[in-house]
Scaffold this active site. Structure first.
Site, short mmCIF file in Angstrom:
data_model
loop_
_atom_site.label_atom_id
_atom_site.label_comp_id
_atom_site.label_asym_id
_atom_site.label_seq_id
_atom_site.Cartn_x
_atom_site.Cartn_y
_atom_site.Cartn_z
N LYS A 118 -46.99 30.09 8.26
CA LYS A 118 -47.23 30.58 6.86
C LYS A 118 -46.77 31.97 7.05
O LYS A 118 -45.76 32.45 6.03
CB LYS A 118 -48.55 30.66 6.53
CG LYS A 118 -48.78 31.62 5.09
CD LYS A 118 -47.99 30.89 4.04
CE LYS A 118 -47.96 31.73 2.97
NZ LYS A 118 -49.58 31.64 2.19
N LYS A 152 -49.22 42.45 2.42
CA LYS A 152 -50.26 42.09 3.19
C LYS A 152 -49.58 40.90 4.22
O LYS A 152 -49.67 41.19 5.32
CB LYS A 152 -51.57 41.52 2.55
CG LYS A 152 -52.49 41.22 3.53
CD LYS A 152 -52.66 39.87 3.81
CE LYS A 152 -53.02 38.76 2.67
NZ LYS A 152 -52.95 37.29 2.92
#
Length: 296
Positions: free
Chosen positions: A171, A239
């Site tokens: 990811k 983030k």
């Protein structure tokens, strides 16, 4: 696997929980803030008043939360997942967090007899609503096969990437490619506009050739209309780029373009763009290129 405790009913989690209801699961949903259970209840799910109520008796617990601190908050402690989920249950963390955090969660859960899969997703809000997410799984192969019907209610591409934490690693790579691609598209938009080219026609041509990408196709309207209604917020991608750069440093991988993309996202955060779509990287290119168009 008929009863699911679902923790995190935000932009992604809410439609995912709804799709699980539609697939025939009994879903108990809990969210950290109030007012998020409406779609779940409308789909036949049930609202849980606490983490304990959501996970008690569940065959599967799914978390879909912003970052590792939130996952750890709901997982640990006397009121958390590990203390209140039955041994033998499966905890699937579909949040995007640092790979090492997933490894630690799996290790701590094992001490309680709870199996864990890290299973972050790609596809954005539209993919969550349509049930066509790409799911990157880290953990034991047998656990993935047991959970496959659950995943099939949520996504179309379900791939085991390796052991615990490696779903999160893939990811992170996805977010790296995505950030660089958005930035490249944003630079092309400004390059084309300043050259006087018909932008929509030019983007159509680019989409049909080797320069074409899902980013260019799915963000074309955002670029043309400067529509930054969030499907994936800049703050979340910022983030994620922190996860990318921290992990790259830890493993000794050199990612120069990734570093630049991370800094450009940090610039967007400093401008106050955290709550708008990550396609607003275009706004940064406009500012660097001397545009005086106000941000929309």
């Amino acid at each position: 696997m008929k009863r699911i405790g679902f923790l995190g009913l935000g932009t992604m989690g809410s439609p995912m929980a709804v799709n699980l209801c539609k697939a025939g699961y009994t879903v108990y949903g809990w969210n950290r803030s109030d007012g998020k259970t409406g779609p779940l209840l409308a789909a036949g799910g049930r609202a849980a008043a606490s983490i304990r109520a959501a996970v008690r008796g569940a065959d599967v617990v799914i978390t879909m939360l912003p970052d590792a601190p939130q996952v750890e908050e709901v997982a640990y402690g006397p009121e958390g997942i590990l203390a209140n989920t039955r041994p033998g249950a499966l905890l699937i963390d579909m949040s995007t967090i640092a790979p090492q955090s997933s490894v630690e969660l799996a290790r701590n859960a094992a001490a309680h007899g709870i199996r864990v899969l890290d299973a972050p997703v790609a596809g954005g809000e539209a993919g969550a609503v349509e049930g066509i997410l790409s799911i990157m799984v880290g953990g034991e192969a047998d656990d993935l096969e047991e959970a496959r019907p659950v995943f099939e209610a949520l996504g179309k591409t379900i791939t085991r990437c390796g052991t615990h934490g490696l779903g999160q690693t893939v990811k992170a790579a996805n977010q790296l490619v995505l950030a660089i691609n958005i930035q490249a598209c944003a630079e092309a938009v400004v390059f084309l506009e300043k050259s006087g080219v018909d932008l929509e026609a030019a983007l159509d041509v680019l989409s049909g050739g080797l320069a074409g990408s899902n980013v260019l196709t799915r963000k074309k309207t955002n670029f043309l209309n400067r529509d930054y209604t969030p499907s994936f917020r800049m703050g979340l991608h910022h983030k994620d780029m922190g996860i990318v750069t921290d992990t790259a440093r830890a493993i000794g991988a050199v990612i120069p373009l990734g570093g630049i993309a991370a800094q450009l996202m940090a610039s967007a955060m400093a401008r106050g763009d955290a709550e708008i779509d990550h396609s607003a990287l275009l706004h940064g290119v406009e500012l660097l290129s001397g545009y005086d168009r106000p941000q929309e």
